[in-house]
Design a protein around this motif. Structure first.
Motif, short mmCIF file in Angstrom:
data_model
loop_
_atom_site.label_atom_id
_atom_site.label_comp_id
_atom_site.label_asym_id
_atom_site.label_seq_id
_atom_site.Cartn_x
_atom_site.Cartn_y
_atom_site.Cartn_z
N LEU A 31 0.67 -1.14 0.03
CA LEU A 31 0.06 -0.02 -0.04
C LEU A 31 0.71 1.26 0.01
CD1 LEU A 31 -2.77 -0.83 2.65
CD2 LEU A 31 -3.03 -0.81 -0.04
N THR A 32 2.07 1.13 0.30
CA THR A 32 2.78 2.41 0.66
C THR A 32 3.12 3.23 -0.86
OG1 THR A 32 4.83 1.17 0.70
CG2 THR A 32 3.71 2.04 2.96
N ALA A 33 2.90 2.42 -1.95
CA ALA A 33 3.33 3.16 -3.25
C ALA A 33 2.06 4.11 -3.39
CB ALA A 33 3.29 1.94 -4.30
N GLU A 34 1.04 3.55 -2.90
CA GLU A 34 -0.24 4.58 -3.02
C GLU A 34 -0.57 5.42 -2.13
OE1 GLU A 34 -4.04 2.17 -4.18
OE2 GLU A 34 -2.72 0.45 -4.10
N PHE A 35 0.10 5.19 -0.69
CA PHE A 35 -0.36 5.88 0.43
C PHE A 35 1.30 6.07 1.18
CE2 PHE A 35 -3.95 3.54 -0.66
CZ PHE A 35 -4.97 4.58 -0.89
N PRO A 36 2.08 6.98 0.61
CA PRO A 36 3.50 6.99 1.09
C PRO A 36 3.41 7.27 2.54
CG PRO A 36 3.26 8.25 -0.87
CD PRO A 36 1.87 7.81 -0.60
N THR A 77 -8.18 5.96 0.82
CA THR A 77 -8.35 6.84 -0.33
C THR A 77 -9.69 7.66 -0.12
OG1 THR A 77 -7.91 4.90 -1.77
CG2 THR A 77 -9.42 6.73 -2.71
N MET A 78 -10.47 7.29 0.77
CA MET A 78 -11.51 8.30 1.28
C MET A 78 -10.94 9.58 1.98
SD MET A 78 -14.52 7.52 -0.05
CE MET A 78 -13.50 6.93 -1.52
N GLN A 79 -9.80 9.07 2.89
CA GLN A 79 -9.25 10.21 3.54
C GLN A 79 -8.36 11.29 2.54
OE1 GLN A 79 -6.89 7.99 6.60
NE2 GLN A 79 -7.90 9.33 8.10
N ARG A 80 -7.74 10.70 1.83
CA ARG A 80 -6.87 11.22 0.90
C ARG A 80 -7.51 12.20 -0.21
NH1 ARG A 80 -3.48 7.70 -2.93
NH2 ARG A 80 -5.47 7.92 -3.83
N ASP A 81 -8.37 11.35 -0.61
CA ASP A 81 -9.29 12.21 -1.93
C ASP A 81 -10.33 12.98 -1.51
OD1 ASP A 81 -7.24 10.99 -3.43
OD2 ASP A 81 -8.47 9.49 -4.31
N HIS A 82 -11.21 12.58 -0.36
CA HIS A 82 -12.29 13.27 -0.19
C HIS A 82 -12.24 13.92 1.15
CE1 HIS A 82 -14.36 11.44 -3.68
NE2 HIS A 82 -13.67 10.38 -3.36
N TYR A 83 -11.15 13.68 1.94
CA TYR A 83 -11.02 14.45 3.16
C TYR A 83 -11.99 14.04 4.33
CZ TYR A 83 -7.99 17.33 0.17
OH TYR A 83 -6.92 17.76 -0.46
N PRO A 113 -16.70 -1.90 -0.61
CA PRO A 113 -15.40 -1.29 -0.74
C PRO A 113 -14.41 -1.66 -1.75
CG PRO A 113 -16.05 -1.51 1.52
CD PRO A 113 -16.94 -2.29 0.67
N SER A 114 -14.62 -3.10 -2.00
CA SER A 114 -13.79 -3.78 -3.00
C SER A 114 -13.85 -3.01 -4.58
CB SER A 114 -13.88 -5.29 -3.02
OG SER A 114 -15.29 -5.58 -3.41
N MET A 115 -14.99 -2.54 -4.71
CA MET A 115 -15.22 -1.74 -5.93
C MET A 115 -14.17 -0.77 -6.16
SD MET A 115 -19.41 -2.04 -6.53
CE MET A 115 -19.19 -1.37 -7.97
N LEU A 116 -13.67 -0.16 -5.18
CA LEU A 116 -12.94 1.26 -5.26
C LEU A 116 -11.47 0.76 -6.15
CD1 LEU A 116 -12.65 4.03 -4.16
CD2 LEU A 116 -11.27 3.34 -2.59
N PRO A 117 -11.44 1.40 -7.31
CA PRO A 117 -10.22 1.35 -8.10
C PRO A 117 -8.76 1.69 -7.34
CG PRO A 117 -11.45 2.94 -8.94
CD PRO A 117 -12.04 2.51 -7.72
N SER A 118 -7.79 0.98 -7.67
CA SER A 118 -6.43 1.66 -7.24
C SER A 118 -6.26 2.91 -8.08
CB SER A 118 -5.44 0.70 -7.58
OG SER A 118 -5.62 -0.58 -6.61
N GLU A 119 -5.39 3.87 -7.66
CA GLU A 119 -5.01 5.14 -8.35
C GLU A 119 -3.90 4.74 -9.58
OE1 GLU A 119 -3.13 9.40 -7.56
OE2 GLU A 119 -2.73 7.91 -6.07
N ARG A 120 -4.39 5.28 -10.61
CA ARG A 120 -3.61 5.01 -11.78
C ARG A 120 -2.32 5.87 -11.96
NH1 ARG A 120 -7.51 7.01 -16.37
NH2 ARG A 120 -5.77 6.30 -17.71
N ARG A 121 -1.24 5.56 -12.13
CA ARG A 121 0.15 5.96 -12.32
C ARG A 121 0.34 6.42 -13.94
NH1 ARG A 121 0.73 7.85 -7.53
NH2 ARG A 121 2.85 7.86 -7.54
#
Length: 238
Positions: A31-36, A77-83, A113-121
């Motif tokens: 997970l740290t690649a998406e959430f450092p 993701t909900m924390q990071r993208d939607h505060y 929750p599993s429907m949430l896609p990973s962030e694209r790079r």
């Protein structure tokens, strides 16, 4: 008594069918690649807040299932993208666990929750192609501190660059937006000042709480900023 070949084969099949459980270190590696900013203390903090409930070994070590991993990805993701505050996310997940299909405040409705896609790079060329931007526009965005130069870019960079493409059509260049970086730094100063009482308690739980509080404050500042812009726009209406 020695087990028969059939019993051993059945046990092996059951073992291979069971999903592999992950240690904290393995969860961080995934997970740290998406959430450092994810740390062991943050994982423990999310467990304390009942956002995830990993299994425990007889020795007390945490073991995370694939569903735990997806649940963590959703929460982060909900924390990071939607505060969104953790209590809001937890309420949503509690409803999901109960078989309901709630709407998550501030985010798109998700059935699980599993429907949430990973962030694209994106590589640099991919980023420009997706946004419809020229190399010069990306360079101007970087020099104006609107996008941080990197080898690989995330979806935030794509959203910003796409917006800059549209703004350019209206005659607004990245250089006109340099003040946005200064405004962001001022907001960061406000957030850091508000976190001082929590940051003074230099323990893992307090650091995790500080991160959560920072996101909540950022979300409230965004609400105020959006309201001010809407109010100013209403004065432009004939």
């Amino acid at each position: 008594m020695a087990r028969s070949a059939a019993q051993q084969s059945s046990a092996a099949q059951e073992s291979s069918a069971a999903p592999a459980l992950l240690s904290i270190g393995q969860v961080l590696a995934r997970l740290t690649a998406e959430f450092p900013d994810l740390t062991p203390s943050k994982l423990r903090f999310l467990e304390e807040r009942q956002l995830v409930s990993p299994a425990r070994t007889e020795s007390g070590y945490r073991k995370f299932s694939p569903s735990d991993l997806e649940r963590l990805r959703f929460v982060l993701t909900m924390q990071r993208d939607h505060y969104l505050p953790l209590k809001v996310i937890r309420g949503y997940l509690d409803d999901i666990d109960a078989g309901r299909q709630p709407e998550l405040p501030g985010a798109a409705t998700l059935s699980t929750p599993s429907m949430l896609p990973s962030e694209r790079r994106f590589q640099r060329d991919e980023l420009m192609r997706e946004a419809g931007a020229t190399p010069q526009l990306l360079s101007d965005a970087v020099s104006s501190s609107l996008i941080v130069a990197a080898d690989v870019y995330g979806e935030d960079a794509l959203h910003v660059l796409t917006a800059l493409v549209e703004l350019k059509r209206s005659g607004i260049e990245p250089r006109h937006l340099r003040g946005f970086r200064a405004a962001a730094e001022r907001e960061l100063g406000l957030i850091e000042s508000a976190l001082i009482p929590v940051a003074r308690r230099n323990d893992a739980s307090s650091r995790a709480k500080a991160g959560e509080l920072a996101r909540e404050i950022a979300g409230q500042l965004e609400i105020v900023r959006s309201s001010l812009i809407r109010s100013a726009l209403s004065r432009l209406d004939p």
